[in-house]
Design a protein around this motif. Structure first.
Motif, mmCIF file in Angstrom:
data_model
loop_
_atom_site.group_PDB
_atom_site.id
_atom_site.type_symbol
_atom_site.label_atom_id
_atom_site.label_comp_id
_atom_site.label_asym_id
_atom_site.label_seq_id
_atom_site.Cartn_x
_atom_site.Cartn_y
_atom_site.Cartn_z
ATOM 1 N N LYS A 48 0.802 -1.235 0.000
ATOM 2 C CA LYS A 48 0.000 0.000 0.000
ATOM 3 C C LYS A 48 0.825 1.270 0.000
ATOM 4 O O LYS A 48 0.318 2.329 -0.347
ATOM 5 N N VAL A 49 2.077 1.203 0.457
ATOM 6 C CA VAL A 49 2.865 2.418 0.638
ATOM 7 C C VAL A 49 4.127 2.374 -0.218
ATOM 8 O O VAL A 49 4.575 1.311 -0.635
ATOM 9 N N GLU A 50 4.694 3.543 -0.442
ATOM 10 C CA GLU A 50 5.966 3.676 -1.134
ATOM 11 C C GLU A 50 7.049 3.786 -0.069
ATOM 12 O O GLU A 50 7.093 4.754 0.676
ATOM 13 N N LEU A 51 7.910 2.786 0.012
ATOM 14 C CA LEU A 51 8.909 2.723 1.074
ATOM 15 C C LEU A 51 10.304 3.162 0.638
ATOM 16 O O LEU A 51 11.186 3.328 1.473
ATOM 17 N N GLU A 52 10.490 3.367 -0.653
ATOM 18 C CA GLU A 52 11.827 3.594 -1.193
ATOM 19 C C GLU A 52 12.585 4.731 -0.520
ATOM 20 O O GLU A 52 13.763 4.612 -0.224
ATOM 21 N N ASP A 53 11.936 5.852 -0.258
ATOM 22 C CA ASP A 53 12.623 7.013 0.297
ATOM 23 C C ASP A 53 12.316 7.258 1.775
ATOM 24 O O ASP A 53 12.623 8.321 2.301
ATOM 25 N N VAL A 54 11.699 6.286 2.457
ATOM 26 C CA VAL A 54 11.356 6.455 3.863
ATOM 27 C C VAL A 54 12.609 6.300 4.721
ATOM 28 O O VAL A 54 13.337 5.314 4.613
ATOM 29 N N ASP A 55 12.855 7.295 5.572
ATOM 30 C CA ASP A 55 14.000 7.263 6.478
ATOM 31 C C ASP A 55 13.686 6.555 7.786
ATOM 32 O O ASP A 55 14.551 5.921 8.389
ATOM 33 N N GLN A 112 14.052 14.302 12.778
ATOM 34 C CA GLN A 112 14.701 15.570 12.443
ATOM 35 C C GLN A 112 13.969 16.265 11.296
ATOM 36 O O GLN A 112 13.299 15.608 10.498
ATOM 37 N N PRO A 113 14.139 17.580 11.163
ATOM 38 C CA PRO A 113 13.593 18.272 9.988
ATOM 39 C C PRO A 113 14.124 17.606 8.722
ATOM 40 O O PRO A 113 15.300 17.263 8.632
ATOM 41 N N GLY A 114 13.234 17.385 7.780
ATOM 42 C CA GLY A 114 13.623 16.778 6.509
ATOM 43 C C GLY A 114 13.543 15.263 6.485
ATOM 44 O O GLY A 114 13.620 14.657 5.419
ATOM 45 N N ASP A 115 13.378 14.617 7.655
ATOM 46 C CA ASP A 115 13.227 13.159 7.674
ATOM 47 C C ASP A 115 11.941 12.785 6.931
ATOM 48 O O ASP A 115 10.895 13.413 7.112
ATOM 49 N N SER A 116 12.027 11.753 6.134
ATOM 50 C CA SER A 116 10.871 11.200 5.451
ATOM 51 C C SER A 116 10.354 10.047 6.301
ATOM 52 O O SER A 116 11.082 9.071 6.532
ATOM 53 N N VAL A 117 9.112 10.157 6.817
ATOM 54 C CA VAL A 117 8.614 9.181 7.778
ATOM 55 C C VAL A 117 7.306 8.533 7.329
ATOM 56 O O VAL A 117 6.469 9.152 6.672
ATOM 57 N N LEU A 118 7.170 7.276 7.705
ATOM 58 C CA LEU A 118 5.947 6.515 7.531
ATOM 59 C C LEU A 118 5.353 6.331 8.915
ATOM 60 O O LEU A 118 6.028 5.836 9.821
ATOM 61 N N VAL A 119 4.108 6.746 9.119
ATOM 62 C CA VAL A 119 3.442 6.628 10.415
ATOM 63 C C VAL A 119 2.561 5.385 10.386
ATOM 64 O O VAL A 119 1.742 5.220 9.482
ATOM 65 N N ILE A 120 2.751 4.514 11.390
ATOM 66 C CA ILE A 120 1.999 3.260 11.485
ATOM 67 C C ILE A 120 1.280 3.209 12.828
ATOM 68 O O ILE A 120 1.864 3.521 13.862
ATOM 69 N N ASP A 121 0.001 2.781 12.807
ATOM 70 C CA ASP A 121 -0.724 2.540 14.052
ATOM 71 C C ASP A 121 -1.609 1.314 13.858
ATOM 72 O O ASP A 121 -1.869 0.893 12.727
ATOM 73 N N ASP A 143 8.768 15.047 6.763
ATOM 74 C CA ASP A 143 7.895 14.805 5.625
ATOM 75 C C ASP A 143 7.168 13.485 5.872
ATOM 76 O O ASP A 143 7.792 12.420 5.838
ATOM 77 N N VAL A 144 5.869 13.545 6.138
ATOM 78 C CA VAL A 144 5.076 12.337 6.362
ATOM 79 C C VAL A 144 4.679 11.796 4.989
ATOM 80 O O VAL A 144 3.857 12.382 4.294
ATOM 81 N N THR A 145 5.289 10.659 4.605
ATOM 82 C CA THR A 145 5.020 10.087 3.282
ATOM 83 C C THR A 145 3.704 9.337 3.242
ATOM 84 O O THR A 145 3.009 9.362 2.238
ATOM 85 N N ASP A 146 3.372 8.654 4.328
ATOM 86 C CA ASP A 146 2.125 7.895 4.426
ATOM 87 C C ASP A 146 1.748 7.739 5.890
ATOM 88 O O ASP A 146 2.618 7.701 6.766
ATOM 89 N N VAL A 147 0.446 7.614 6.122
ATOM 90 C CA VAL A 147 -0.105 7.292 7.436
ATOM 91 C C VAL A 147 -0.939 6.036 7.224
ATOM 92 O O VAL A 147 -1.828 6.018 6.367
ATOM 93 N N VAL A 148 -0.625 4.982 7.978
ATOM 94 C CA VAL A 148 -1.327 3.713 7.817
ATOM 95 C C VAL A 148 -1.823 3.207 9.164
ATOM 96 O O VAL A 148 -1.056 3.130 10.118
ATOM 97 N N ALA A 149 -3.099 2.867 9.209
ATOM 98 C CA ALA A 149 -3.677 2.158 10.351
ATOM 99 C C ALA A 149 -4.140 0.802 9.834
ATOM 100 O O ALA A 149 -4.757 0.723 8.768
ATOM 101 N N VAL A 150 -3.833 -0.256 10.560
ATOM 102 C CA VAL A 150 -4.217 -1.587 10.113
ATOM 103 C C VAL A 150 -5.736 -1.704 10.050
ATOM 104 O O VAL A 150 -6.301 -2.095 9.037
#
Length: 187
Positions: A48-55, A112-121, A143-150
């Motif tokens: 479901k998400v693009e993980l390539e650039d997630v820090d 940190q500023p500029g971090d590319s993050v995926l939020v999971i809950d 930079d929040v790339t995606d927010v995912v809740a199961v």
């Protein structure tokens, strides 16, 4: 039938006042969380998400930790756990978490500023936790790339119309049973 769907349809229902609450291994840690279910969830998230650039994978304690750990092991993306304890480390950011049944302070470290993050809950219900997390991450400059809740509980929440999010399955509790509203998730 996939394991997530089956596990929800078989979930025990308990009464909390007038609220019918399903008990599930992903959201409660009981009944037993089987590796196959966790693996299935992580594979679905990866699709479901693009993980390539997630820090970093960012998750609130406690019930997002097992999902994020499994995802980290599959992707080699490190995890940041948002804790309910203040550590006083440099750069620590506090946020106020408000759910349908509680309110508490949470603390973010190592974003940190500029971090590319995926939020999971684990579960999206009122959206209070995820909304507060996204606002705090925005304030940090991440930079929040995606927010995912199961699992999403059917109905409006604080994210609707404000923050894009993805879910794996959407449910509601009706007459003492879990009803699948959307097997493919999303808002």
């Amino acid at each position: 039938m996939d394991q997530l769907r089956r596990s929800l349809l078989e979930a025990p229902i308990i009464e909390k006042g007038e609220y019918q609450y399903f008990v599930h291994p992903i959201s409660d840690g009981v009944p037993t969380l089987k590796p196959g279910l966790l693996r299935e969830i992580v594979i679905k998230i990866c699709r479901k998400v693009e993980l390539e650039d997630v820090d970093k994978i960012v998750t609130p304690a406690a019930m997002g930790i097992h999902i994020s750990t499994a995802l980290s092991l599959m992707t080699d993306v490190p995890i940041v756990v948002i804790r309910k304890r203040e550590y006083g480390l440099d750069g620590e950011v506090s946020l106020s978490q408000q759910t349908g049944y509680s309110e508490s302070e949470m603390y973010i470290n190592d974003v940190q500023p500029g971090d590319s993050v995926l939020v999971i809950d684990d579960v999206l219900s009122t959206g209070g936790t995820l909304s507060a997390i996204c606002e705090a991450l925005d304030g940090i400059g991440a930079d929040v790339t995606d927010v995912v809740a199961v699992i999403k509980k059917a109905g409006e929440n604080e994210l609707d119309g404000r923050i894009d999010y993805k879910t794996l399955i959407n449910v509601r509790v009706e007459d003492g049973e879990v009803v699948i509203v959307d097997e493919n998730g999303d808002g």
